[in-house]
Design a protein around this motif. Structure first.
Motif, short mmCIF file in Angstrom:
data_model
loop_
_atom_site.label_atom_id
_atom_site.label_comp_id
_atom_site.label_asym_id
_atom_site.label_seq_id
_atom_site.Cartn_x
_atom_site.Cartn_y
_atom_site.Cartn_z
N LEU A 4 5.99 2.04 0.41
CA LEU A 4 4.60 1.90 -0.01
C LEU A 4 4.50 1.20 -1.36
O LEU A 4 3.55 0.46 -1.62
N PHE A 5 5.48 1.42 -2.23
CA PHE A 5 5.47 0.84 -3.56
C PHE A 5 6.51 -0.28 -3.72
O PHE A 5 6.82 -0.69 -4.83
N SER A 6 7.01 -0.80 -2.62
CA SER A 6 8.08 -1.80 -2.67
C SER A 6 7.54 -3.21 -2.92
O SER A 6 6.50 -3.60 -2.38
N VAL A 7 8.27 -3.96 -3.74
CA VAL A 7 8.04 -5.40 -3.89
C VAL A 7 9.32 -6.16 -3.57
O VAL A 7 9.47 -7.32 -3.94
N GLN A 8 10.21 -5.51 -2.86
CA GLN A 8 11.49 -6.10 -2.50
C GLN A 8 11.26 -7.40 -1.73
O GLN A 8 10.50 -7.45 -0.76
N GLY A 9 11.91 -8.48 -2.19
CA GLY A 9 11.84 -9.75 -1.50
C GLY A 9 10.60 -10.58 -1.81
O GLY A 9 10.48 -11.72 -1.33
N LYS A 10 9.67 -10.05 -2.59
CA LYS A 10 8.48 -10.81 -2.93
C LYS A 10 8.79 -11.84 -4.03
O LYS A 10 9.76 -11.70 -4.77
N LYS A 11 7.93 -12.86 -4.10
CA LYS A 11 8.08 -13.90 -5.11
C LYS A 11 6.92 -13.80 -6.08
O LYS A 11 5.75 -13.81 -5.67
N ALA A 12 7.27 -13.71 -7.36
CA ALA A 12 6.26 -13.46 -8.39
C ALA A 12 6.33 -14.51 -9.49
O ALA A 12 7.42 -14.91 -9.91
N VAL A 13 5.18 -14.91 -9.98
CA VAL A 13 5.07 -15.77 -11.16
C VAL A 13 4.55 -14.91 -12.30
O VAL A 13 3.55 -14.21 -12.16
N VAL A 14 5.25 -14.94 -13.44
CA VAL A 14 4.82 -14.22 -14.64
C VAL A 14 4.70 -15.23 -15.77
O VAL A 14 5.71 -15.70 -16.31
N VAL A 229 2.08 -2.80 -12.93
CA VAL A 229 2.08 -4.08 -12.23
C VAL A 229 2.70 -3.94 -10.85
O VAL A 229 2.20 -4.52 -9.86
N ILE A 230 3.78 -3.18 -10.74
CA ILE A 230 4.41 -2.98 -9.43
C ILE A 230 3.45 -2.27 -8.48
O ILE A 230 3.34 -2.63 -7.30
N TYR A 231 2.73 -1.28 -8.97
CA TYR A 231 1.72 -0.61 -8.13
C TYR A 231 0.70 -1.62 -7.62
O TYR A 231 0.39 -1.67 -6.42
N LEU A 232 0.16 -2.45 -8.51
CA LEU A 232 -0.87 -3.41 -8.11
C LEU A 232 -0.31 -4.55 -7.27
O LEU A 232 -1.09 -5.30 -6.66
N SER A 233 1.01 -4.68 -7.21
CA SER A 233 1.66 -5.72 -6.41
C SER A 233 2.08 -5.21 -5.03
O SER A 233 2.47 -6.00 -4.17
N SER A 234 2.02 -3.92 -4.83
CA SER A 234 2.63 -3.30 -3.64
C SER A 234 1.59 -2.93 -2.59
O SER A 234 0.37 -3.00 -2.82
N ARG A 235 2.08 -2.50 -1.44
CA ARG A 235 1.22 -2.05 -0.34
C ARG A 235 0.34 -0.88 -0.78
O ARG A 235 -0.75 -0.68 -0.23
N ALA A 236 0.75 -0.14 -1.79
CA ALA A 236 0.01 1.04 -2.24
C ALA A 236 -1.38 0.69 -2.76
O ALA A 236 -2.25 1.55 -2.80
N SER A 237 -1.61 -0.56 -3.15
CA SER A 237 -2.88 -0.92 -3.79
C SER A 237 -3.72 -1.87 -2.96
O SER A 237 -4.60 -2.56 -3.50
N THR A 238 -3.53 -1.91 -1.65
CA THR A 238 -4.24 -2.89 -0.83
C THR A 238 -5.73 -2.57 -0.66
O THR A 238 -6.46 -3.37 -0.09
#
Length: 270
Positions: A4-14, A229-238
């Motif tokens: 639910l809180f995973s960002v594994q394998g995602k591509k992010a720009v910071v 940031v991980i929360y807002l990037s993950s399935r948990a915050s859809t």
């Protein structure tokens, strides 16, 4: 639940990912399994950050001044050489300028507004095709804008353009959220005091007062901002978009603990 809180394998720009809060966010995303693209104005800062962050995961660094539209376009073109999709854009690059009201320079005002507001707008619109392409129905792409508690509280220092720019970021976040949903979710994080290079001089002279701004009696840690940031990037915050999440130890919600010399005011943080 971990997924639910995973960002594994995602591509992010910071953006602004070579120091301070941006570095903390990039480091957290890398540790969580994302591939990260960072930017900064200075090439040597990019090289140094890439060396250190590269020990954790896959990172790419580019030197661009995002206060300029042309530089935003060039950064997106450079990212596109490595990938055709981006799952997460963290608009963190920012500047501040402090000066007495009567001496506040146009150049300082313009520099802050161009980077903190126009840069956020340009990076979001230029990366939109890559964000759209990454989105799937049950997991939209994300834009996370780094605001500040100074958007809603009177700052401790005479950083007039900074606080105005962060208030603009909050409203721009809501406007973009309305425009880009449901494919892209747009939220903001409003940090309180974090012990970064930007805040170092103030911590040296006003450390107790700054810590006293929060109800938890401390400044923020890398885990605090990365977790948000991980929360807002993950399935948990859809089911969250257009929100501004304060990460400030309660400073903007419960009010600061009063300590000697505390003016009961906010503080520039990012």
């Amino acid at each position: 639940m971990q997924q639910l809180f995973s960002v594994q394998g995602k591509k992010a720009v910071v953006t602004g990912g070579t120091r301070g809060i941006g570095y903390m966010i990039a480091e957290g995303l890398l540790k969580a399994g994302a591939e990260v693209f960072i930017s900064s104005r200075k090439a040597d800062s990019c090289d140094e950050a890439a060396r250190e962050l590269g020990k954790i995961g896959r990172v790419h660094a580019f030197a661009r001044d995002l206060s300029q539209e042309s530089e935003c376009r060039l950064l997106v073109e450079q990212i596109a050489e490595h990938t055709d999709t981006i799952d997460i854009l963290v608009n963190n690059a920012g500047a501040t300028w402090g000066a007495p009201l009567e001496d506040y320079p146009d150049a300082g005002w313009d520099r802050v507004m161009d980077l903190n507001v126009k840069g956020v707008f340009n990076m979001t619109r230029f990366l939109r095709p890559m964000l759209d392409k990454a989105a799937v129905p049950d997991d939209p792409a994300r834009v996370i804008n780094i605001s500040s508690i100074d958007a809603t509280m009177v700052p401790l220092f005479p950083s007039f353009a900074y606080s105005a720019s962060k208030a603009a970021v909050n409203h721009l976040t809501a406007h973009l959220a309305a425009e880009l949903a449901p494919t892209i979710l747009v939220n903001a994080v409003a940090p309180g005091p974090f012990h970064t290079e930007m805040l170092d001089a103030a911590m040296q002279s006003h450390g107790d007062e700054i810590r006293g701004l929060t109800r938890v009696g401390r400044t923020g840690s890398p885990e605090d901002i990365a977790g948000a940031v991980i929360y807002l990037s993950s399935r948990a915050s859809t089911f969250v978009t257009g929100a501004v999440l304060p990460v400030d130890g309660g400073a903007s919600t419960t009010g600061p603990v009063r300590v000697p010399g505390n003016r009961n005011t906010g503080l520039a943080a990012s």
